[in-house]
Design a protein around this motif. Sequence first.
Motif, PDB file in Angstrom:
ATOM      1  N   LEU A  38       0.822  -1.212   0.000  1.00 22.16           N
ATOM      2  CA  LEU A  38       0.000   0.000   0.000  1.00 22.16           C
ATOM      3  C   LEU A  38       0.859   1.266   0.000  1.00 22.16           C
ATOM      4  CD1 LEU A  38      -2.771  -1.047   2.550  1.00 22.16           C
ATOM      5  CD2 LEU A  38      -2.953  -0.949   0.071  1.00 22.16           C
ATOM      6  N   LYS A  39       1.991   1.231   0.678  1.00 21.60           N
ATOM      7  CA  LYS A  39       2.855   2.410   0.779  1.00 21.60           C
ATOM      8  C   LYS A  39       3.878   2.496  -0.349  1.00 21.60           C
ATOM      9  CE  LYS A  39       3.303   4.974   3.842  1.00 21.60           C
ATOM     10  NZ  LYS A  39       2.792   6.353   4.011  1.00 21.60           N
ATOM     11  N   GLY A  40       4.029   1.429  -1.144  1.00 23.08           N
ATOM     12  CA  GLY A  40       4.989   1.461  -2.237  1.00 23.08           C
ATOM     13  C   GLY A  40       6.421   1.258  -1.808  1.00 23.08           C
ATOM     14  N   VAL A  41       6.623   0.463  -0.755  1.00 23.18           N
ATOM     15  CA  VAL A  41       7.968   0.145  -0.258  1.00 23.18           C
ATOM     16  C   VAL A  41       8.325  -1.259  -0.718  1.00 23.18           C
ATOM     17  CG1 VAL A  41       9.379  -0.194   1.806  1.00 23.18           C
ATOM     18  CG2 VAL A  41       7.712   1.664   1.728  1.00 23.18           C
ATOM     19  N   TYR A  42       9.484  -1.408  -1.382  1.00 24.94           N
ATOM     20  CA  TYR A  42       9.876  -2.692  -1.967  1.00 24.94           C
ATOM     21  C   TYR A  42      11.293  -3.049  -1.542  1.00 24.94           C
ATOM     22  CZ  TYR A  42       5.830  -1.682  -4.843  1.00 24.94           C
ATOM     23  OH  TYR A  42       4.559  -1.382  -5.253  1.00 24.94           O
ATOM     24  N   PRO A  43      11.652  -4.333  -1.586  1.00 24.94           N
ATOM     25  CA  PRO A  43      13.027  -4.736  -1.222  1.00 24.94           C
ATOM     26  C   PRO A  43      14.053  -4.111  -2.154  1.00 24.94           C
ATOM     27  CG  PRO A  43      11.570  -6.643  -1.277  1.00 24.94           C
ATOM     28  CD  PRO A  43      10.804  -5.502  -1.856  1.00 24.94           C
ATOM     29  N   ARG A  44      15.263  -3.953  -1.642  1.00 22.78           N
ATOM     30  CA  ARG A  44      16.363  -3.330  -2.385  1.00 22.78           C
ATOM     31  C   ARG A  44      17.515  -4.317  -2.530  1.00 22.78           C
ATOM     32  NH1 ARG A  44      14.141   1.349  -4.490  1.00 22.78           N
ATOM     33  NH2 ARG A  44      12.774   2.255  -2.916  1.00 22.78           N
ATOM     34  N   GLU A  45      18.269  -4.140  -3.593  1.00 24.11           N
ATOM     35  CA  GLU A  45      19.454  -4.962  -3.833  1.00 24.11           C
ATOM     36  C   GLU A  45      20.697  -4.103  -3.579  1.00 24.11           C
ATOM     37  OE1 GLU A  45      21.601  -8.295  -4.539  1.00 24.11           O
ATOM     38  OE2 GLU A  45      19.417  -8.159  -4.440  1.00 24.11           O
ATOM     39  N   PRO A  46      21.485  -4.409  -2.520  1.00 27.33           N
ATOM     40  CA  PRO A  46      22.665  -3.581  -2.226  1.00 27.33           C
ATOM     41  C   PRO A  46      23.793  -3.833  -3.222  1.00 27.33           C
ATOM     42  CG  PRO A  46      22.573  -5.431  -0.723  1.00 27.33           C
ATOM     43  CD  PRO A  46      21.324  -5.498  -1.555  1.00 27.33           C
ATOM     44  N   LYS A  47      24.716  -2.885  -3.265  1.00 33.90           N
ATOM     45  CA  LYS A  47      25.857  -3.022  -4.156  1.00 33.90           C
ATOM     46  C   LYS A  47      26.817  -4.093  -3.642  1.00 33.90           C
ATOM     47  CE  LYS A  47      29.113  -0.176  -6.743  1.00 33.90           C
ATOM     48  NZ  LYS A  47      29.676   1.193  -6.916  1.00 33.90           N
ATOM     49  N   HIS A  48      27.030  -4.107  -2.333  1.00 35.90           N
ATOM     50  CA  HIS A  48      27.864  -5.134  -1.693  1.00 35.90           C
ATOM     51  C   HIS A  48      27.020  -5.826  -0.630  1.00 35.90           C
ATOM     52  CE1 HIS A  48      31.401  -3.465  -3.684  1.00 35.90           C
ATOM     53  NE2 HIS A  48      30.993  -2.263  -3.289  1.00 35.90           N
ATOM     54  N   HIS A 116      -5.417   9.139   2.007  1.00 30.71           N
ATOM     55  CA  HIS A 116      -4.210   9.929   2.255  1.00 30.71           C
ATOM     56  C   HIS A 116      -2.978   9.292   1.611  1.00 30.71           C
ATOM     57  CE1 HIS A 116      -4.122   6.847   5.380  1.00 30.71           C
ATOM     58  NE2 HIS A 116      -2.829   7.080   5.516  1.00 30.71           N
ATOM     59  N   ILE A 117      -2.987   7.959   1.437  1.00 28.63           N
ATOM     60  CA  ILE A 117      -1.843   7.287   0.800  1.00 28.63           C
ATOM     61  C   ILE A 117      -1.809   7.594  -0.695  1.00 28.63           C
ATOM     62  CG2 ILE A 117      -0.815   5.039   0.289  1.00 28.63           C
ATOM     63  CD1 ILE A 117      -1.837   4.023   2.889  1.00 28.63           C
ATOM     64  N   VAL A 118      -2.988   7.629  -1.331  1.00 24.60           N
ATOM     65  CA  VAL A 118      -3.046   7.981  -2.757  1.00 24.60           C
ATOM     66  C   VAL A 118      -2.519   9.395  -2.971  1.00 24.60           C
ATOM     67  CG1 VAL A 118      -4.598   8.348  -4.705  1.00 24.60           C
ATOM     68  CG2 VAL A 118      -4.950   6.401  -3.193  1.00 24.60           C
ATOM     69  N   PHE A 226      -5.743  -1.069  -3.439  1.00 24.83           N
ATOM     70  CA  PHE A 226      -5.182   0.283  -3.582  1.00 24.83           C
ATOM     71  C   PHE A 226      -5.555   0.906  -4.926  1.00 24.83           C
ATOM     72  CE2 PHE A 226      -1.677   2.904  -5.193  1.00 24.83           C
ATOM     73  CZ  PHE A 226      -1.707   3.932  -4.270  1.00 24.83           C
ATOM     74  N   TYR A 227      -5.509   0.100  -6.002  1.00 19.88           N
ATOM     75  CA  TYR A 227      -5.751   0.638  -7.340  1.00 19.88           C
ATOM     76  C   TYR A 227      -7.204   1.064  -7.539  1.00 19.88           C
ATOM     77  CZ  TYR A 227      -1.121  -0.687  -9.083  1.00 19.88           C
ATOM     78  OH  TYR A 227       0.224  -0.780  -9.304  1.00 19.88           O
ATOM     79  N   THR A 228      -8.151   0.419  -6.859  1.00 17.81           N
ATOM     80  CA  THR A 228      -9.546   0.845  -6.984  1.00 17.81           C
ATOM     81  C   THR A 228      -9.753   2.256  -6.422  1.00 17.81           C
ATOM     82  OG1 THR A 228      -9.972  -0.374  -4.935  1.00 17.81           O
ATOM     83  CG2 THR A 228     -10.580  -1.453  -7.000  1.00 17.81           C
ATOM     84  N   ILE A 229      -9.099   2.548  -5.284  1.00 21.77           N
ATOM     85  CA  ILE A 229      -9.193   3.903  -4.723  1.00 21.77           C
ATOM     86  C   ILE A 229      -8.546   4.909  -5.671  1.00 21.77           C
ATOM     87  CG2 ILE A 229      -8.631   5.343  -2.742  1.00 21.77           C
ATOM     88  CD1 ILE A 229     -10.565   3.112  -2.076  1.00 21.77           C
ATOM     89  N   MET A 230      -7.389   4.531  -6.227  1.00 25.56           N
ATOM     90  CA  MET A 230      -6.665   5.435  -7.125  1.00 25.56           C
ATOM     91  C   MET A 230      -7.481   5.719  -8.395  1.00 25.56           C
ATOM     92  SD  MET A 230      -3.134   4.544  -9.076  1.00 25.56           S
ATOM     93  CE  MET A 230      -2.616   5.470 -10.511  1.00 25.56           C
ATOM     94  N   LEU A 231      -8.059   4.669  -9.022  1.00 27.34           N
ATOM     95  CA  LEU A 231      -8.819   4.864 -10.254  1.00 27.34           C
ATOM     96  C   LEU A 231     -10.123   5.613  -9.986  1.00 27.34           C
ATOM     97  CD1 LEU A 231      -8.812   4.295 -13.269  1.00 27.34           C
ATOM     98  CD2 LEU A 231     -10.017   2.162 -12.825  1.00 27.34           C
TER      99      LEU A 231
END
Length: 629
Positions: A38-48, A116-118, A226-231
């Motif tokens: 819902l917040k748009g937070v995703y895993p990250r790939e570090p350089k090392h 408020h998240i949209v 989430f997308y139903t609220i956004m649309l």
Amino acid sequence: MRRPKKYESGEATQYISRRAALRKLQLSLNDFRRLCILKGVYPREPKHRRRAQKGSSEIKVLYHTKDIRFLLHESIVWTLRDYKIFAKKSNRDRAIKDFRNLKRRLALFPEIKLDHIVKERYPTFIDALKDLDDCLTLLFLFSTFPSLHLIPREQSNLCRRLTIEFLHYVIASKSLRKVFISIKGYYFQAEIKGQKVTWIVPHYYPFKPQSRQEVDFKVMSIFVEFYTIMLGFTNFRLFHGLNLAYPPQFPSSVLQDSEESLKDEASFVSDRIAALNFELLRTDKVQEDEEELDIDMELLEQDGDSKRIIKMKQEAQEVSRLRTLFKGLKFFINREVPREPLVILIRSFGGKVSWDSSIFAGSTYDEGDETITHQIVDRPSITTQYISRDYIQPQWVFDCVNQRQLLPTNKYFIGETLPPHLSPFVDSKRDSYIPPEEKALLDPSLIETHAQSDEDSEDEAEKEEEETVDQELLDAQLQLAYQQETAEYKKYGGPDGVNEDEEDPEDDDEDDDEEEAEEEELDEKSKRLQEEKQKMSVQSGKVHKVNKRQVHKAEVDEHRLQARMVKPRHRNLFRKLIREKQTKEKEEWLLRKKRRTIEASEKEARKTAKREARKEAAAAAAKASKLGK
């Protein structure tokens, strides 16, 4: 000053594992996944990775530490905790059979508010339009689903209503630009507020439940939430921009989910298509087919780039013609043709469309209407036909939209072999393989040459064969005439009737000497003339044969020299570029080979058909000659 310890600064402090994030937020894994989506937070790939995991070589799911700190201040976290409290208290009331208190708690069920998240994720309306592609594709997919274990019927109904509202805006604003049929579904592209929005409408197939859980519908359902609220917000803004009433009011017989429509999937889809064939209410009295204002060229000329201005003007003129492409045309769709994409296309460009009212709801006129200009059919033949209309296959509508003009209908009649359906989403100036049909569209001079190249080559081959046969017959006739003439000459003597063997031998010797002298003089003159002609004549050039092995060897040597010049730190990148180039060349070669085999098989089929036709014609002529005798 204290000396910093290892992993207390740098990349080790920038990342946090998922387990540590769960402990910090005090949430379960399912709630944490829902919050991140819902917040748009995703895993990250570090350089090392080893440094980010503080020396651990284990593969972990890592997040940015600042993202987890950002989630700590989210109000939804408290709502997710309230869910746990509600579950515990309602289970307790159910266990002690305190139904009065349980009813009171159910009325106070905590609800998640995502408004408020949209607004937080999309500060401006243009930002929301830029991220509309995935939203529309997923909602169009869920609008075709029945009620499943993790997908309630209310969610699929909401998706259906929102997608129909968006399609009505596309029809009313005439903002559709491109369309393409693929195995995945129908690709559509619209231009809204200067932003290109592309989405996929899936093909209609009866739903078949899967035996294995290959798709996590629970995770997808969170995205849909989430997308139903956004649309919904987007549709509200788009409708008010066109002075359309929102929410749109549909007829009472359409989109009313009764027990019969929920049981019958065909009627469920039919209601969805029927809702697209109605005009919407407006808040003002402005006509719907109002054209856009012309571009103010005086403001554009201040820029000074005349080529760009001319290009923009041409594009605006093409778009204005495209918006009224089907204006004044009436279409009738047969029952075997998929109606939804055709209704969207025809209505988006000013046309009128209908179908058989006895089978599907929402039709506006019958098949017997004399004002129908085109009837869309997808069967080899039809019994009753009207002279006043064209019977075409569905691809004609799609190709007209992509080429932005009304194409001739003779290539799309019933039973005709259709031309290739080219994708408008590819770059026309790409380096890869371009089919000849696409080249002919870009360069109109290639249309006739490509279409008639095979026929011309076949006609030339046939003419050469006929000429060789005629030449052989002529040579045989000349040879026969020469033999007859020599036989008569030997039998009856010279032209004066006297035999050459009875003439005086002395006269023969004198004549021979004179003839030899004359021949020598003639030979010298002819030699001089021939030498002078050779000096003045234009000689044909010699064909220079290219040695392919030497050329390939030179290319390999050049490639090796390039590889040696590359620095060691850039060698992996250089190899990657060369590998990509080789794969592109291989794909292009395979496509050309496939095209050559197809063309060769078609050419052979045409040749065999012509031979059989000639044999039949010859047999019929022989039969007719026999009957005449």
